[in-house]
Design an enzyme around this catalytic site. Structure first.
Site, short mmCIF file in Angstrom:
data_model
loop_
_atom_site.label_atom_id
_atom_site.label_comp_id
_atom_site.label_asym_id
_atom_site.label_seq_id
_atom_site.Cartn_x
_atom_site.Cartn_y
_atom_site.Cartn_z
N ASP A 4 0.77 -1.32 -0.14
CA ASP A 4 0.09 -0.10 -0.09
C ASP A 4 0.94 1.24 -0.05
O ASP A 4 1.92 1.09 0.93
CB ASP A 4 -1.00 0.01 1.16
CG ASP A 4 -1.86 1.03 1.17
OD1 ASP A 4 -2.69 1.31 0.54
OD2 ASP A 4 -1.63 1.93 2.36
N GLU A 37 -2.12 -1.09 -5.88
CA GLU A 37 -3.40 -0.66 -6.05
C GLU A 37 -3.16 0.07 -7.44
O GLU A 37 -2.26 0.67 -7.71
CB GLU A 37 -3.67 -0.04 -4.99
CG GLU A 37 -5.28 0.62 -5.21
CD GLU A 37 -5.94 1.35 -3.65
OE1 GLU A 37 -6.98 1.67 -3.80
OE2 GLU A 37 -4.93 1.76 -2.81
N ASP A 68 -3.01 1.36 7.20
CA ASP A 68 -2.18 1.24 6.10
C ASP A 68 -1.84 -0.17 5.95
O ASP A 68 -1.95 -0.73 4.91
CB ASP A 68 -0.73 1.99 6.21
CG ASP A 68 -1.20 3.35 5.92
OD1 ASP A 68 -1.86 3.75 5.12
OD2 ASP A 68 -0.20 4.08 6.36
#
Length: 397
Positions: free
Chosen positions: A189, A273, A354
């Site tokens: 992330d 992502e 996170d």
């Protein structure tokens, strides 16, 4: 399986005054030929609905050299000029394939100053590189050796905005081979407080390279703003600003190379992502921090290194609610403001925002791998659906 990876290895060099003058002329001629060919192709399409290809522009170049006005094109090597036409042809190929916008004219002040030489226009022997139209070899700082037993197939000479000269040698690197397979998979992330957060719980601090030089950069930019346009003092002030930007970019690129190489070496599968950074930087409060984090460059490095070393990168859809989803019980929260860094789910699990997002990315990527669906929409089709889509598709402007 033997793979043949071509990689460009970049070195800095210090030209003599004569070489610098010759290369500057070459850069100008490359820009001139590119712009003239682009204008000719555009005019042919607008007036006659006719597509002009590379062979036709090459014939135009031959005719241009015979005119008195453009006779100076004969003073530089013809190979970089032909390569400029090939680059223009590739730009139109991407445009007609809907992968890029219409080609733009090169600017003398803003466009990249570069020239590409193929094997017929340079000689590489005994560690010396000699370009066409030059009597002396380039004084290259060999910061690392070329791959053993290889020779460059293409040489690209460039000068950045800070006045530094670089030469990029394209050659096959037999040392780049797929790494031994591992069973490791990790979710990554990206963020601003911490640049990267892994599903293992490890966090990589954001170095904030731009912030370190922000005061010096602001000072030099104020001095630049006071200089008269077109003056020598303004040129010197602009160079000082460019050197600060170059130092920031060098540090950022070096850090990203180290991080991506580590990730590829340690993990077989990496889940990230699929962020639309070009839209995120429209937030003027976060644009500077997002640009400094260089998320797009991180992803690009990770993807090509994964191809080199036989790894897999899975980009989970941008609408996947990785931060709002409990990784323990899969409960989805309605909202999750950015200022909430830790939260407790109804199941009693307390999450670091996170780390929880990284765990959800890992789980989503593994699920996609098992079911065989694609979690990564093509960049050319931003509205592509995926197995992890959680919200209706939105067409980007």
């Amino acid at each position: 399986m033997t793979t043949h990876v071509k990689r460009a290895i970049k070195y800095r060099f210090y030209p003599t005054d004569a070489q610098a003058a010759e290369l500057s002329r070459t850069f100008g001629c490359v820009r001139k030929v590119y712009n003239m060919a682009l204008a000719a192709r555009t005019e042919a399409w607008v007036t006659r609905q006719e597509r002009v290809n590379y062979n036709q522009t090459s014939a135009m170049l031959t005719a241009w050299k015979k005119t008195g006005e453009l006779a100076y094109l004969n003073e530089v090597s013809s190979v970089p000029l032909q390569q400029a036409l090939r680059h223009l042809q590739m730009a139109f190929t991407h445009f007609f394939g809907r992968r890029a916008k219409y080609p733009r004219f090169k600017s003398r002040k803003k466009s990249r100053r570069s020239a590409e030489y193929t094997t017929s226009a340079f000689r590489f022997r005994d560690g010396e590189l000699r370009l066409a139209k030059m009597s002396e070899p380039l004084r290259i700082v060999w910061s690392r050796p070329l791959p053993e037993g290889t020779s460059p197939s293409t040489v690209t000479v460039s000068q950045d905005s800070a006045g530094r000269w670089f030469v990029s040698l394209l050659c096959e690197d037999p040392s780049v081979q797929p790494l031994p397979a591992t069973g490791q998979a990790v979710g990554v992330d990206v963020g601003l407080e911490h640049l990267l957060t892994f599903s293992t719980g490890e966090k990589i601090a954001n170095p904030r390279h731009e912030r370190r030089d922000r005061a010096a950069l602001a000072r030099q930019q104020r001095r630049l703003a006071k200089k008269e346009k077109g003056s020598a003092n303004r040129a010197r002030a602009r160079l000082k600003v460019a050197k600060i930007y170059a130092r920031i970019a060098d540090r950022r690129r070096d850090g990203l190379h180290k991080l991506t190489t580590r990730l590829v070496r340690e993990n077989q599968t990496i889940m990230i992502e699929d962020l639309t950074v070009r839209n995120m930087v429209k937030n003027h409060r976060l644009a500077r921090a997002i640009s400094d984090a260089a998320w797009s460059e991180f992803r690009s490095m990770l993807e090509y290194k994964a191809v080199w070393y036989g790894r897999e990168v899975i980009a989970v859809d941008r609408w996947f609610p990785s931060s709002r989803l409990c990784s323990a019980c899969n409960t989805l929260r309605d909202t999750m403001p950015l200022n909430v860094r830790t939260w407790t789910c109804a199941c009693g699990t307390t999450h670091d925002r996170d780390v929880n997002a990284a765990n959800n990315l890992l789980a989503a990527g593994l699920a996609v791998t098992v079911c065989g669906a694609g979690a990564r929409p093509q960049r050319s089709t931003p509205d592509g659906q995926s197995a992890t889509k959680q919200k209706p598709s939105r067409r980007e402007p």
